[in-house]
Structure formats: C-alpha cells, structure tokens
Design a protein around this motif. Sequence first.
Motif, short mmCIF file in Angstrom:
data_model
loop_
_atom_site.label_atom_id
_atom_site.label_comp_id
_atom_site.label_asym_id
_atom_site.label_seq_id
_atom_site.Cartn_x
_atom_site.Cartn_y
_atom_site.Cartn_z
N HIS A 1 -11.34 12.14 29.51
CA HIS A 1 -12.78 11.93 29.31
C HIS A 1 -13.46 11.56 30.63
O HIS A 1 -14.58 12.01 30.92
N LEU A 2 -12.82 10.72 31.43
CA LEU A 2 -13.41 10.31 32.70
C LEU A 2 -13.60 11.49 33.64
O LEU A 2 -14.50 11.48 34.48
N ASN A 3 -12.75 12.49 33.53
CA ASN A 3 -12.79 13.65 34.43
C ASN A 3 -13.61 14.82 33.88
O ASN A 3 -13.94 15.74 34.64
N ASP A 4 -13.90 14.80 32.60
CA ASP A 4 -14.56 15.95 31.95
C ASP A 4 -15.91 16.27 32.58
O ASP A 4 -16.18 17.41 32.99
N ASP A 5 -16.80 15.28 32.68
CA ASP A 5 -18.09 15.43 33.35
C ASP A 5 -18.88 16.65 32.87
O ASP A 5 -19.48 17.38 33.65
N GLY A 6 -18.88 16.88 31.56
CA GLY A 6 -19.66 17.97 30.99
C GLY A 6 -18.96 19.32 31.00
O GLY A 6 -19.51 20.30 30.44
N TRP A 7 -17.77 19.40 31.58
CA TRP A 7 -17.06 20.69 31.65
C TRP A 7 -16.80 21.26 30.27
O TRP A 7 -17.01 22.46 30.04
N SER A 8 -16.33 20.46 29.35
CA SER A 8 -15.95 20.96 28.03
C SER A 8 -17.13 21.57 27.30
O SER A 8 -16.99 22.58 26.60
N GLN A 9 -18.30 20.97 27.47
CA GLN A 9 -19.49 21.48 26.79
C GLN A 9 -19.81 22.90 27.25
O GLN A 9 -20.16 23.77 26.45
N VAL A 10 -19.64 23.15 28.53
CA VAL A 10 -19.94 24.47 29.09
C VAL A 10 -18.83 25.46 28.82
O VAL A 10 -19.06 26.60 28.42
N ALA A 11 -17.58 25.03 29.02
CA ALA A 11 -16.45 25.96 29.00
C ALA A 11 -15.91 26.26 27.61
O ALA A 11 -15.39 27.36 27.38
N LEU A 12 -15.99 25.30 26.69
CA LEU A 12 -15.28 25.44 25.43
C LEU A 12 -16.17 25.53 24.19
O LEU A 12 -15.68 25.81 23.10
N SER A 13 -17.46 25.29 24.34
CA SER A 13 -18.32 25.19 23.17
C SER A 13 -18.39 26.46 22.33
O SER A 13 -18.44 26.40 21.10
N GLU A 14 -18.41 27.62 22.96
CA GLU A 14 -18.58 28.86 22.20
C GLU A 14 -17.47 29.03 21.16
O GLU A 14 -17.73 29.24 19.97
N ASP A 15 -16.22 28.92 21.60
CA ASP A 15 -15.10 29.06 20.66
C ASP A 15 -15.06 27.89 19.68
O ASP A 15 -14.77 28.08 18.49
N TYR A 16 -15.33 26.69 20.18
CA TYR A 16 -15.27 25.51 19.31
C TYR A 16 -16.30 25.62 18.18
O TYR A 16 -15.96 25.39 17.01
N GLU A 17 -17.52 25.97 18.52
CA GLU A 17 -18.55 26.07 17.49
C GLU A 17 -18.24 27.20 16.51
O GLU A 17 -18.55 27.09 15.31
N ALA A 18 -17.63 28.26 16.99
CA ALA A 18 -17.24 29.36 16.09
C ALA A 18 -16.17 28.88 15.09
O ALA A 18 -16.20 29.26 13.91
N LEU A 19 -15.24 28.06 15.56
CA LEU A 19 -14.21 27.52 14.67
C LEU A 19 -14.83 26.59 13.62
O LEU A 19 -14.45 26.62 12.45
N VAL A 20 -15.78 25.76 14.04
CA VAL A 20 -16.46 24.87 13.10
C VAL A 20 -17.22 25.68 12.06
O VAL A 20 -17.19 25.36 10.86
N ALA A 21 -17.88 26.74 12.51
CA ALA A 21 -18.61 27.59 11.57
C ALA A 21 -17.66 28.27 10.59
O ALA A 21 -17.99 28.45 9.41
N ARG A 22 -16.48 28.63 11.05
CA ARG A 22 -15.51 29.34 10.21
C ARG A 22 -14.82 28.40 9.22
O ARG A 22 -14.64 28.75 8.05
N CYS A 23 -14.45 27.22 9.71
CA CYS A 23 -13.58 26.34 8.91
C CYS A 23 -14.28 25.11 8.35
O CYS A 23 -13.76 24.49 7.42
#
Length: 295
Positions: free
Chosen positions: A180-202
């Motif tokens: 978390h200390l190192n993330d600095d917003g990276w996950s929001q930019v890099a992973l959100s598309e697939d993550y949100e698709a999984l939430v929408a699916r499941c």
Amino acid sequence: MLCLAVSLAFAQAPAIEVERAAALMGLEAARCPSGSDAERVRCLLALHLGDDAAARALATALYERAGHVVGVLPEEDFDGGYRGVIHLVPQRPVGKERRHLEFAAGALDDLDAFLVDTEAKAGAALRYRWRALELRFFRSVKRRTPAAFASRWSISYNVNGTLNGSRPVVRHLLFHEVFHLNDDGWSQVALSEDYEALVARCGTAIACLTRYVPEPLVVKGGTYYSFMPGNGVREYAADLAVRYFREQREVMLGRSVKTPFKCQAPENARAWAKLVERFFGGVDRVPSCPRAPAP
C-alpha cells in the motif's frame, strides 16, 4: 535458506529524523540531546521501552538493521468503512504484548531477505521501498479490527487484531501494508479495467470470484476481502502482491507452486505481469504456464 544482504533500498530510504522518531514514541527529542542522530534514536528507544529489556533489544536491532522506528499510534477514532468507526488507543509492545514486536520484527526481516534477493536477481534497484518505516503499535477498543493499516511510510499494527497471531500471518499482513505504501495510485490506473469487469460479472458471489481472488480471506458475513464492496482495486492489488510474495518464496525454498495465480485466468495473468514489471524488476521465479489460461 533466505539470508539478509546489503540492499540499495537502504540508501534510497531516508532515515527517520530524530524529532519524528521522538514524536512516534510520545517523547521529547531533548531527552536525548547528544550524539549522532542514530545514537539519539537508540537513546529514545531505550526510554520508550526501557521497562522491557527484551522489547528494547528487539526495537534497537530492528532500527540498526533496517532503519525502522518503533513507536505508538496516538489515540484516534478510525473510519473502518463497512466496519464502522473504531476507537484506537496507543499500546507499547512490552510485557505480554512484546510477542507482537517479535512477530513484526521477524516478518520485516523476512521481507527484507526476500526483496534483497529479488533486487539482486533483477540486477537493478527495485522501484519499491521497504526500509526506514515507522511501526506504530495500538489496540482497538471492543473490536478486533483493523489488523493493520498504512499511510505515509508508516504501518500501524493492532495488538488486538484477529489476524495478528503468528509470524507467518504477520509476514503476509505486513507485505500487504508495505505494498500500500508503494502503490501511489498505480493500481487504480493499471488494474481497474479488469477489476471492474470482474465485479460487474461476479458481484460478491464467492463461487464466481474464487478463480480470480489472489488471497482467500473472506470477510465475515461478506465476500472475499479483495472484492468486498468499499475495498476496491487497492485492496485487490495489495492481496495480489501478497500472492506474488507467497509464490516466489515457495520457489526460493525449493517447493513447487501447485496452482499459480497467473495460470488460472487471463485477467490474473495480465494483473500479475503488470505487478511484476512495475514493482519487482520483472522477476518471476514461477515457471511459465503450460498453456494460456482459458477465458
């Protein structure tokens, strides 16, 4: 065996200033007025933990090895999201609570050994900081959460946390928080598309999410922690980092990984590759998947 070594990260992580170290312990820096900065911090630790020689020795060694400073969290009301507001009070890791300092110190040494080895294998400094952190101990009142939380190169650790019962569990907990200390917003930019698709699916359906979840922790009355409403992609990313840590250590210890996360689904493979490249120098000790994961 994993062993400690000199790391570029030590030089890259700025030492915690004496005034800041004193504040973490609830002391005045003037109580240790002379000597080098390192000598003054050691003096402050002696004052802070002086009634428990074993705790003082643990904290001093942790500071000397990796620049971590042990202190306490000031009293506060913590917004726990779906958990509600939780009252937190400072708790020194002494006496019967010293075991938590033992867990944390051992876990941080394990993280150091792993990341030093990863850095050496990468052949260049990792874009990752894991040394010279503030370790603030607290107790939650009438609750067993949060186990820990991270902010501004500081990790706050709950001696009353449900998860905080052994060095192996604390090892994964602290890796999660250091990420978390190192993330600095990276996950929001890099992973959100697939993550949100999984939430929408499941949604929150455990049976549907099981294939995609990095860590199996289930929130009581809810779903996997990585997909708990309100947690979002940041928690998924931190759990993904823990899964990376788990699988890489298995290989380093001479064991095979039976179900590599990256081989379970295309979404997993994409997230894994991005994480490895961004934070861990492209180092992946887990062999390639025998075939591309099926959609």
